[in-house]
Design an enzyme around this catalytic site. Structure first.
Site, mmCIF file in Angstrom:
data_model
loop_
_atom_site.group_PDB
_atom_site.id
_atom_site.type_symbol
_atom_site.label_atom_id
_atom_site.label_comp_id
_atom_site.label_asym_id
_atom_site.label_seq_id
_atom_site.Cartn_x
_atom_site.Cartn_y
_atom_site.Cartn_z
ATOM 1 N N ASP A 131 5.354 10.554 27.261
ATOM 2 C CA ASP A 131 4.766 11.861 27.590
ATOM 3 C C ASP A 131 5.508 12.618 28.693
ATOM 4 O O ASP A 131 5.297 13.811 28.856
ATOM 5 C CB ASP A 131 3.302 11.688 28.032
ATOM 6 C CG ASP A 131 2.456 11.005 26.972
ATOM 7 O OD1 ASP A 131 2.807 11.116 25.781
ATOM 8 O OD2 ASP A 131 1.460 10.359 27.336
ATOM 9 N N ARG A 249 1.669 24.014 5.995
ATOM 10 C CA ARG A 249 1.477 22.562 5.888
ATOM 11 C C ARG A 249 1.458 21.956 7.289
ATOM 12 O O ARG A 249 2.180 22.407 8.181
ATOM 13 C CB ARG A 249 2.634 21.922 5.101
ATOM 14 C CG ARG A 249 2.700 22.345 3.639
ATOM 15 C CD ARG A 249 1.538 21.747 2.835
ATOM 16 N NE ARG A 249 1.663 22.027 1.408
ATOM 17 C CZ ARG A 249 1.240 23.141 0.812
ATOM 18 N NH1 ARG A 249 0.677 24.108 1.527
ATOM 19 N NH2 ARG A 249 1.392 23.300 -0.491
HETATM 20 O O1 F6P Z 1 0.653 7.958 26.532
HETATM 21 C C1 F6P Z 1 1.384 7.746 25.375
HETATM 22 C C2 F6P Z 1 0.593 8.158 24.172
HETATM 23 O O2 F6P Z 1 1.390 7.943 23.028
HETATM 24 C C3 F6P Z 1 0.077 9.608 24.178
HETATM 25 O O3 F6P Z 1 1.067 10.538 23.827
HETATM 26 C C4 F6P Z 1 -1.051 9.530 23.204
HETATM 27 O O4 F6P Z 1 -2.022 10.508 23.472
HETATM 28 C C5 F6P Z 1 -1.603 8.147 23.435
HETATM 29 O O5 F6P Z 1 -0.575 7.386 24.052
HETATM 30 C C6 F6P Z 1 -2.048 7.424 22.194
HETATM 31 O O6 F6P Z 1 -2.601 6.209 22.565
HETATM 32 P P1 F6P Z 1 -2.979 5.034 21.555
HETATM 33 O O7 F6P Z 1 -1.706 4.314 21.205
HETATM 34 O O8 F6P Z 1 -3.905 4.174 22.336
HETATM 35 O O9 F6P Z 1 -3.589 5.666 20.354
#
Ligand code: F6P
Length: 329
Positions: A131, A249
């Protein structure tokens, strides 16, 4: 100079990110180089609570830098948020003779380290998340790979969207931040990028850039939506269909962005950061987050790091808007 710590535990926590393995390798090999024992804790804080450990030596981290994911597994532990969970984790440190910990992850990981530091364990955090939302660091491990992975998929999507003269809405990850969306949007030449930091005005932010692009001769459109935008990619696509009558889409890239072999940039940054984390511990430092400021590796007090705020890349946003064809004024 003799090291201030004798045995380090290293773990990854929260969402995994490409490059975490290179950071683990660097922590282990730097420790050995400085005469420090290194132990891997599997499954983040969950593993620390349950004594889920693995002895790491020179060979056990061989050939892992090029692999995605994390060889130590990752988890999000609710138990560790409670005082009894933290006491169990301290118990593991005492039993294993761990006088220091290196945690690779995001802000949640650093908050956990702070709680352990209050019990006398030396701790260092390394920013690892796709992120790029760690305020004290201009860069987080995994970001470059995630950008490139998203970009590769979007390039493919563009081929088919162009052939069918459609509008493509692509939802990218980023948690509550839009850093990934902005970088991906600039790199793929998106018509529109929507981020949670800026409330969306559909007429201004979506309809107008698409209209200008259409007037300029374009017949397909790429709209990047960060997952933190209210109603996400599906909500935006619905409005585009209703208000602009475009054949639209949606593609949610999802966890694909978290996988894959890390780029050179991620391997390099992870290697430098892992090395710096151990050097800090050996020098008697604790409660620090290793961070990047441009190409430089620096470190911050964890409490200070957690209180910092990170804005979006304003220059990037300005350049992007200048290229979408919308006239100023
Ligand atoms: O923090 C990394 C991340 O991939 C975010 O971009 C996303 O919102 C979250 O983790 C998803 O988490 P999980 O793997 O628990 O669904």
């Amino acid at each position: 100079m003799e090291s201030a710590v004798r045995r380090i535990g290293v773990f990854t926590s929260g969402g995994d990110a490409p490059g975490m393995n290179a950071a683990i390798r660097s922590v282990v090999r730097t420790s050995l180089h400085l005469g420090i024992d290194c132990i891997g804790i599997r499954r983040g804080y969950h593993g620390l609570i349950n004594g889920d450990i693995v002895k790491l030596d020179f060979e056990s981290v061989s050939d892992i830098s090029r692999r995605g994911g994390t060889m130590l597994y990752s988890a999000r532990s609710l138990e560790f948020k409670e005082p009894f969970g933290q006491e169990k984790a301290i118990g593991t440190c005492k039993l294993m003779g761990l006088d220091a910990l290196v945690g690779i992850g995001g802000d949640g990981t650093f908050q956990g380290l702070l709680a352990l530091a209050n019990h006398g364990i030396s701790v260092i955090g390394i920013p690892g998340t796709i992120d790029n939302d760690i305020a004290c660091s201009t860069y987080t491990i995994g970001y470059d790979t995630a950008c490139n992975t998203a970009l590769e998929s979007i390039d493919r999507l563009r081929d088919t969207m162009k052939s069918h003269e459609r509008c493509s809405v692509v939802e990218v990850m980023g948690h509550r931040a839009g850093h990934l969306a902005v970088s991906v949007g600039i790199s793929c030449g998106a018509t529109v990028v929507l981020v949670p930091e800026h409330p969306v005005d559909f007429a201004r932010d979506v309809a107008e850039p698409i209209r200008q692009a259409r007037l300029g001769g374009r017949t397909h459109f790429m709209v990047i939506v960060a997952e933190g935008v209210p109603n996400g990619g599906y909500g935006v696509a619905q409005q585009i269909r209703e208000e602009l009558a475009l054949d639209t889409r949606v593609t949610v890239l999802g966890h694909v962005q978290r996988g894959g072999s890390p780029t050179a940039r991620d391997r390099m940054m992870a290697t430098y950061m892992g090395n710096e984390a151990v050097r800090l511990l050996a020098a008697g430092k604790t409660c620090r987050v290793v961070a990047a400021q441009g190409e430089e590796i620096v470190d911050y007090d964890i409490t200070e790091a957690l209180s910092m705020k990170k804005g979006l890349d304003q220059r990037g946003l300005a350049v992007m808007h200048a290229l979408t064809g919308v006239r100023q004024g």
